[in-house]
Design an enzyme around this catalytic site. Structure first.
Site, PDB file in Angstrom:
ATOM      1  CG  HIS A 140      -2.256   8.487   1.685  1.00 53.99           C
ATOM      2  ND1 HIS A 140      -2.090   9.592   1.343  1.00 53.99           N
ATOM      3  CD2 HIS A 140      -3.296   7.864   1.358  1.00 53.99           C
ATOM      4  CE1 HIS A 140      -3.548  10.184   0.525  1.00 53.99           C
ATOM      5  NE2 HIS A 140      -3.954   8.930   0.643  1.00 53.99           N
TER       6      HIS A 140
ATOM      7  CG  HIS B 145      -5.638   5.887  -0.555  1.00 54.73           C
ATOM      8  ND1 HIS B 145      -6.275   6.767   0.460  1.00 54.73           N
ATOM      9  CD2 HIS B 145      -5.624   4.688  -0.133  1.00 54.73           C
ATOM     10  CE1 HIS B 145      -6.738   5.719   1.451  1.00 54.73           C
ATOM     11  NE2 HIS B 145      -6.403   4.595   0.950  1.00 54.73           N
TER      12      HIS B 145
ATOM     13  CG  ASP C 260      -6.236  10.086  -4.437  1.00 54.22           C
ATOM     14  OD1 ASP C 260      -6.002   9.153  -3.860  1.00 54.22           O
ATOM     15  OD2 ASP C 260      -6.998  11.237  -3.812  1.00 54.22           O
TER      16      ASP C 260
ATOM     17  CG  HIS D 107      -6.257   9.022   4.908  1.00 55.13           C
ATOM     18  ND1 HIS D 107      -7.402   9.490   4.729  1.00 55.13           N
ATOM     19  CD2 HIS D 107      -5.909   8.494   3.752  1.00 55.13           C
ATOM     20  CE1 HIS D 107      -7.774   9.322   3.388  1.00 55.13           C
ATOM     21  NE2 HIS D 107      -6.617   8.736   2.848  1.00 55.13           N
TER      22      HIS D 107
ATOM     23  CG  ASP E 252      -6.082  12.175   1.183  1.00 62.17           C
ATOM     24  OD1 ASP E 252      -5.857  13.211   0.779  1.00 62.17           O
ATOM     25  OD2 ASP E 252      -6.516  11.118   0.336  1.00 62.17           O
TER      26      ASP E 252
ATOM     27  CG  HIS F  52      -7.595  15.783  -1.255  1.00 63.40           C
ATOM     28  ND1 HIS F  52      -8.989  15.162  -1.207  1.00 63.40           N
ATOM     29  CD2 HIS F  52      -6.898  14.778  -1.754  1.00 63.40           C
ATOM     30  CE1 HIS F  52      -8.564  13.727  -1.356  1.00 63.40           C
ATOM     31  NE2 HIS F  52      -7.375  13.648  -1.826  1.00 63.40           N
TER      32      HIS F  52
HETATM   33 ZN   LIG Z   1      -6.739  11.521  -1.889  1.00 67.13          ZN
HETATM   34 ZN   LIG Z   2      -6.277   8.946   0.565  1.00 68.78          ZN
END
Ligand SMILES: [Zn+2]
Ligand SMILES: [Zn+2]
Length: 307
Positions: free
Chosen positions: A61, A63, A65, A141, A212, A270
């Site tokens: 995804h 995001h 991070d 998520h 995630d 994670h």
């Molecule tokens: Zn993450």
């Molecule tokens: Zn995420």
């Protein structure tokens, strides 16, 4: 057999011990980088995995991070002439983020030395070559269009040692030819074909990687029966309300999924540094004994396990 190298196992913010999300899946000469959080390039250097043949990136995804490291990784691939193409697979949001990093940050003046291609994902198989099928499956998520990845090694039929012995095939070039799928001529003049000395078909290894998510229950079918499942477990079970509010799993969520889906082995990543990893591991093993907690630079072999 797949080999995983964990390059970043931390959650959201890097810590002294853990970089941000990234792992390398290798199968023979083929390499897949799954996610590329900030600092992935440095982690690759520290893990001595090198940059050659790194031309496939899969994004769970968009995001930050999970994607921010793409900027420096792609810049270095181009700078060091370590490849001439980069195929980035992801959902719409992730690809948009990758495109901004590539075109606005790293290569505002173009990148003649690196041909970057963006491949939008939809559920199903999106790559089938070199003996490995890679499929994407949807993952919930927040409001992202997230995907998990299933790697399936093709079934193979190895040579049978007993059949080779009884056919009188000596070690060396004749067996090597048969292993390549070619007929072999023996010293006495006989010709043996591979089909005469094949053993039973063996299924290939299966690996699932999930980034995630807040909904483990929805993934049971997608990861059913895999030899290894890599998935986040950002929160302890006691912090379930926070986990749900932030779109993440608890340790119990992940371990319960592994049990329900009959996976061979569970690897949790994670990880937040607010917890003691030993306590996280003990908690997970209450629900699914075959669990480990990934650390940066861990290597995990994924082999087809008899069930
Ligand atoms: Zn993450
Ligand atoms: Zn995420």
């Amino acid at each position: 057999m797949f080999q995983i190298t964990f390059l970043g196992t931390g959650a959201t913010v890097p810590s002294a011990e853990r970089g941000l999300s990234s792992l390398l899946v290798e199968h023979g000469q083929t390499r897949y980088l799954v996610d590329c959080g900030e600092g992935t390039l440095r982690q690759m250097r520290a893990a001595h995995v090198g940059l050659r043949r790194l031309d496939v990136v899969l994004l769970t995804h968009g995001h930050l991070d999970h994607v921010l490291g793409l900027a420096s990784l792609a810049g270095t691939l181009e700078l060091w002439h370590q490849g001439d193409r980069l195929d980035i697979h992801g959902g719409k949001d992730a690809l948009e983020m990758a495109r901004v990093l590539m075109e606005k940050v790293t290569f505002p003046d173009g990148h003649p030395g690196l041909d970057v291609t963006y491949h939008p994902l939809s559920p199903g198989c999106f790559r089938d070559r070199d003996g490995v099928r890679v499929s994407a499956f949807p993952v919930r998520h927040h409001d992202t269009d997230s995907f998990g990845f299933l790697f399936e090694e093709a079934a193979h039929q190895p040579l049978d040692g007993d059949k080779l012995d009884s056919a009188g095939v000596p070690n060396g070039p004749p067996r090597q030819a048969l292993a390549r799928g070619e007929p072999a001529t023996l010293p006495d003049g006989r010709t043996i074909t591979p089909t005469e000395v094949l053993g039973e078909p063996e299924r290939g290894a299966r690996l699932a990687v999930v980034g995630d998510t807040e909904d483990a229950g929805a993934l049971a079918d997608a990861v059913r029966g895999v030899d290894v499942l890599v998935i986040e477990a950002t929160y302890r079970t006691k912090d379930k309300p926070t986990a749900r509010g932030r779109g993440h799993l608890t340790v119990k969520d992940a371990a319960t999924l592994a049990k329900a889906a009959g996976v061979g082995r569970l690897v949790l990543t994670h990880q937040s540094d607010r917890y003691d990893p030993e306590e996280v591991l003990a908690e997970a093993r209450c629900f699914f004994p075959e669990t480990t907690i990934a650390k940066d630079f861990d290597r995990v072999r994924v082999e087809a396990q008899p069930r």
